[in-house]
Design a protein around this motif. Sequence first.
Motif, PDB file in Angstrom:
ATOM      1  N   VAL A   1       0.812  -1.217   0.000  1.00 42.48           N
ATOM      2  CA  VAL A   1       0.000   0.000   0.000  1.00 42.48           C
ATOM      3  C   VAL A   1       0.850   1.275   0.000  1.00 42.48           C
ATOM      4  N   VAL A   2       1.946   1.282   0.776  1.00 38.95           N
ATOM      5  CA  VAL A   2       2.696   2.532   0.910  1.00 38.95           C
ATOM      6  C   VAL A   2       3.593   2.775  -0.307  1.00 38.95           C
ATOM      7  N   GLU A   3       4.011   4.040  -0.441  1.00 37.59           N
ATOM      8  CA  GLU A   3       4.916   4.390  -1.540  1.00 37.59           C
ATOM      9  C   GLU A   3       6.364   4.331  -1.086  1.00 37.59           C
ATOM     10  N   GLN A   4       6.587   4.485   0.210  1.00 40.99           N
ATOM     11  CA  GLN A   4       7.932   4.372   0.778  1.00 40.99           C
ATOM     12  C   GLN A   4       7.811   4.104   2.267  1.00 40.99           C
ATOM     13  N   CYS A   5       8.942   3.630   2.846  1.00 38.40           N
ATOM     14  CA  CYS A   5       8.906   3.354   4.287  1.00 38.40           C
ATOM     15  C   CYS A   5       9.083   4.640   5.091  1.00 38.40           C
ATOM     16  N   GLY A   6      10.008   5.496   4.607  1.00 37.84           N
ATOM     17  CA  GLY A   6      10.236   6.752   5.322  1.00 37.84           C
ATOM     18  C   GLY A   6      11.484   6.734   6.188  1.00 37.84           C
ATOM     19  N   THR A   7      12.244   5.630   6.138  1.00 35.62           N
ATOM     20  CA  THR A   7      13.560   5.597   6.790  1.00 35.62           C
ATOM     21  C   THR A   7      14.547   5.054   5.762  1.00 35.62           C
ATOM     22  N   PRO A   8      15.806   5.552   5.785  1.00 34.98           N
ATOM     23  CA  PRO A   8      16.716   5.285   4.654  1.00 34.98           C
ATOM     24  C   PRO A   8      17.007   3.810   4.373  1.00 34.98           C
ATOM     25  N   GLU A   9      17.425   3.058   5.383  1.00 33.08           N
ATOM     26  CA  GLU A   9      17.819   1.669   5.104  1.00 33.08           C
ATOM     27  C   GLU A   9      16.620   0.812   4.693  1.00 33.08           C
ATOM     28  N   ALA A  10      15.502   1.012   5.395  1.00 35.09           N
ATOM     29  CA  ALA A  10      14.305   0.238   5.047  1.00 35.09           C
ATOM     30  C   ALA A  10      13.845   0.593   3.636  1.00 35.09           C
ATOM     31  N   ASP A  11      13.995   1.852   3.252  1.00 35.42           N
ATOM     32  CA  ASP A  11      13.585   2.239   1.897  1.00 35.42           C
ATOM     33  C   ASP A  11      14.435   1.568   0.829  1.00 35.42           C
ATOM     34  N   ARG A  12      15.736   1.380   1.088  1.00 37.74           N
ATOM     35  CA  ARG A  12      16.586   0.665   0.122  1.00 37.74           C
ATOM     36  C   ARG A  12      16.092  -0.772  -0.039  1.00 37.74           C
ATOM     37  N   GLU A  13      15.803  -1.409   1.112  1.00 40.97           N
ATOM     38  CA  GLU A  13      15.297  -2.785   1.062  1.00 40.97           C
ATOM     39  C   GLU A  13      13.923  -2.841   0.379  1.00 40.97           C
ATOM     40  N   PHE A  14      13.111  -1.823   0.649  1.00 41.15           N
ATOM     41  CA  PHE A  14      11.757  -1.748   0.108  1.00 41.15           C
ATOM     42  C   PHE A  14      11.787  -1.711  -1.417  1.00 41.15           C
ATOM     43  N   ARG A  15      12.718  -0.909  -1.984  1.00 38.36           N
ATOM     44  CA  ARG A  15      12.782  -0.798  -3.448  1.00 38.36           C
ATOM     45  C   ARG A  15      13.194  -2.139  -4.071  1.00 38.36           C
ATOM     46  N   GLU A  16      14.077  -2.861  -3.378  1.00 35.47           N
ATOM     47  CA  GLU A  16      14.473  -4.192  -3.857  1.00 35.47           C
ATOM     48  C   GLU A  16      13.281  -5.156  -3.774  1.00 35.47           C
ATOM     49  N   PHE A  17      12.547  -5.047  -2.667  1.00 34.12           N
ATOM     50  CA  PHE A  17      11.363  -5.887  -2.431  1.00 34.12           C
ATOM     51  C   PHE A  17      10.327  -5.676  -3.532  1.00 34.12           C
ATOM     52  N   GLN A  18      10.168  -4.430  -3.955  1.00 33.88           N
ATOM     53  CA  GLN A  18       9.159  -4.108  -4.977  1.00 33.88           C
ATOM     54  C   GLN A  18       9.463  -4.775  -6.318  1.00 33.88           C
ATOM     55  N   GLN A  19      10.747  -5.172  -6.501  1.00 31.66           N
ATOM     56  CA  GLN A  19      11.121  -5.812  -7.767  1.00 31.66           C
ATOM     57  C   GLN A  19      10.551  -7.236  -7.891  1.00 31.66           C
ATOM     58  N   LEU A  20      10.040  -7.782  -6.779  1.00 27.91           N
ATOM     59  CA  LEU A  20       9.535  -9.162  -6.793  1.00 27.91           C
ATOM     60  C   LEU A  20       8.450  -9.366  -7.840  1.00 27.91           C
ATOM     61  N   GLN A  21       7.619  -8.356  -8.011  1.00 22.79           N
ATOM     62  CA  GLN A  21       6.444  -8.535  -8.868  1.00 22.79           C
ATOM     63  C   GLN A  21       5.935  -7.169  -9.318  1.00 22.79           C
ATOM     64  N   GLU A  22       5.416  -7.139 -10.519  1.00 26.86           N
ATOM     65  CA  GLU A  22       4.749  -5.936 -11.023  1.00 26.86           C
ATOM     66  C   GLU A  22       3.432  -5.763 -10.258  1.00 26.86           C
ATOM     67  N   GLY A  23       3.059  -4.552  -9.954  1.00 29.24           N
ATOM     68  CA  GLY A  23       1.797  -4.345  -9.218  1.00 29.24           C
ATOM     69  C   GLY A  23       1.951  -4.780  -7.770  1.00 29.24           C
ATOM     70  N   ALA A  24       0.842  -5.194  -7.165  1.00 30.13           N
ATOM     71  CA  ALA A  24       0.920  -5.640  -5.775  1.00 30.13           C
ATOM     72  C   ALA A  24       1.544  -7.024  -5.713  1.00 30.13           C
ATOM     73  N   ILE A  25       2.387  -7.257  -4.704  1.00 26.62           N
ATOM     74  CA  ILE A  25       3.013  -8.574  -4.531  1.00 26.62           C
ATOM     75  C   ILE A  25       1.966  -9.516  -3.956  1.00 26.62           C
ATOM     76  N   SER A  26       1.751 -10.630  -4.664  1.00 21.34           N
ATOM     77  CA  SER A  26       0.540 -11.397  -4.364  1.00 21.34           C
ATOM     78  C   SER A  26       0.762 -12.626  -3.489  1.00 21.34           C
ATOM     79  N   SER A  27       1.987 -13.149  -3.374  1.00 19.66           N
ATOM     80  CA  SER A  27       2.167 -14.382  -2.591  1.00 19.66           C
ATOM     81  C   SER A  27       2.310 -14.061  -1.113  1.00 19.66           C
ATOM     82  N   SER A  28       1.491 -14.734  -0.306  1.00 15.18           N
ATOM     83  CA  SER A  28       1.573 -14.508   1.139  1.00 15.18           C
ATOM     84  C   SER A  28       2.880 -15.031   1.724  1.00 15.18           C
ATOM     85  N   PHE A  29       3.610 -15.840   0.962  1.00 10.71           N
ATOM     86  CA  PHE A  29       4.915 -16.280   1.441  1.00 10.71           C
ATOM     87  C   PHE A  29       5.794 -15.068   1.741  1.00 10.71           C
ATOM     88  N   HIS A  30       5.575 -14.000   0.976  1.00 10.98           N
ATOM     89  CA  HIS A  30       6.421 -12.806   1.143  1.00 10.98           C
ATOM     90  C   HIS A  30       6.062 -11.966   2.361  1.00 10.98           C
TER      91      HIS A  30
END
Lengths: 239, 476
Positions: B299-328
């Motif tokens: 839902v969010v566009e960013q985490c709002g803290t630097p290190e988490a945001d770096r991880e977040f951008r990598e996480f977003q690469q998992l899937q186009e659109g919303a990430i759908s597997s609950s495994f994640h």
Amino acid sequence: MSVLQEVKTLTINGREASARGDETILEIAREHGIFVPTLCHLHGLSPVGGCRLCLVEVEGANRLLPACTTRVGEGMVIRTDSDRLKGYRRMILELFLSERNHTCSVCVSNGYCELQSLSRDAGITHVRVPYRYQRYTVDASHELFVADQNRCIMCTRCVRVCEEVEGAHTWDVQGRGIEARLISDMNESWGDSDSCTSCGKCVQVCPTGALSEKGKSVAEMSKRKQFLPYLTLMRDKWK
Amino acid sequence: MGKTITIDPVTRLEGHGKITIHLEEDGSVRESFFHVTQFRGFEKFCEGRPFAEMPSLMARICGICPVSHLIASAKACDALLAVRVSDTGANLRRIMNLAQFVQSHALSFFHLASPDLLLGMDADPASRNIFGVLDAHPSIARDGIRLRKFGQQVIERLGEKRVHPAWIVPGGVSAPLDTKVRELILAELPEMKEIARRTLAWYKKAYRAFEAEIATFANFPSLFMSLASPRGELEFYDGQLRMMDAAGNVIHGNIESNRYHEVIEEAAEPYTYLKFPYYKPMGYPRGFYRVGPLARLNVVEQCGTPEADREFREFQQLQEGAISSSFHYHYARLIEILHSLERMEQLLDDPAILNKRVRAVAEPNNLEGVGVAEAPRGTLIHHYKIDEHGLIEWVNMIIATGHNNMAMNKGVTQVAKHFVQGREIAEGMLNRVEAVIRTFDPCLSCSTHAVGQMPLEIDIMDAQGEVIRRVVRGAP
């Protein structure tokens, strides 16, 4: 010198002691640093001997006597700490806990409650009689205070302080035995009481969370009982 | 008429649940259900109590995330008082909530989920628990225990108790922050961030071994809901609700928390005590949605803290659109741990955190109040009505696990259809059915959970309902 002011000699827990004739066993015990648990008794209010926690053994007496209302006598041999007494006190506390809903963890007086601290000192970890789970309606109609009968132990400190010190007599007791409960005025809600002066003395002398200040959260209702000896001292002085 | 397999209780969860798998005559899975079998009645026995007791009463729902209930409840009470909590008061509540996120996420990831990830879904159930992890991967287990301890200690340092602290009260918190406590927490944060970093680094390699699980663990399009700050950042304490669709579009934003009932409605099913909330405009059951770490990061566009945001951008690469597997959910949980630690540091670094004005005092000024916050497991809603004297008349709560109810049921069916086949039931296959529920980290009754050796009973029933085979795992 009146009979009551004569000096009596007695033995308490094996110790020789002397007392004025108008003193109670509870007073002489406390003067000698002997702890006797009490809930209905409060220095500055008339004693009623209601809670029965201060029962002591007196040699020659055919029953246990409440220390708060029994005057010392010449040659009395008193025991305050026998295993029998400890067992009875524990049972009394368990009966208090089972009679109404004393759920300490979510009570406004958690950490400041006399019933709680006496129970803890008596090592009560569970209650051997079934709980009654009575449900009493909370009266929050007063502007400043809340009366929660679920936490009341019928010690009547509030009744006595209201009558004897404030002179309002807002509180009284209705019903008998297990049905007894506190009422304000003629069983009206506290907020509708004409006699209540909103002084708050009843709240401050209440040993549990039954009477509390409005808006207090859990474990925030500490009571200020120090005022009472000063008030009674000044009253007696100017009588 | 086919057979029914029952998994009861489901292990390594908070609370008690049961899964039934209904088989066709040929042994294939027809459908599966996830049942929550406890009923507790909190909404009922609060009636008639003074509202100021509510935070502490409500916190008793749960021993794992009591802080989240404290916060949602205190916010509902703030609304009854019609006060605005001071910034310091709100930030102190935030810090305790972040500590709660760290300890709860650590519990979910390390203590409950990591045995499956480290030892394998098919490992011997006798050692497939945190003690097995301690034997095989002691450094990872120690990291998890350390992280959880830190979170619990922050809660204790702020509120004097690890579980059910009474510090969060209507109007703010009951005491300001002690300078020494601030220093103690700040001194431990670098070590905690290091644990979060190395766990993420390890996990990003490890999860790739679970392709089959990722593909089938509640992996389907759904809506996602969470709170977000006005800037679209992660916000656990305040903010507005957002509903997002599977393509990643915000279909309903800026939902003020006190208007949640305009977008959410609850349906009931006969096989479980847990209700099924759904997005009202889409109807039931089509409008089901997910909440929690995965939903928040969707839902969010960013985490709002630097290190988490770096991880977040990598996480977003998992899937186009919303990430759908609950495994994640696991992956999202780890990013949220890092974010929580960073955010805690930011809040504690601000000298204003030591201000003494931390509580607003008022009489009740509204007869109705809603409090919404993000709990570790997702959006938590408390809604109270009081009478004119401040006594509770009506309570409604929607707990995070409730929002995920439909997704968990669908997830159980999906994973059972993929892994359960034929009449022979392999233990590892049933573990996968449980593991899909674990990804959501549901808090079923918010009661305690047991480690590993909880009894697992599987009943296979014939068409007449007779038990023809019983498999019992563990000792009662």
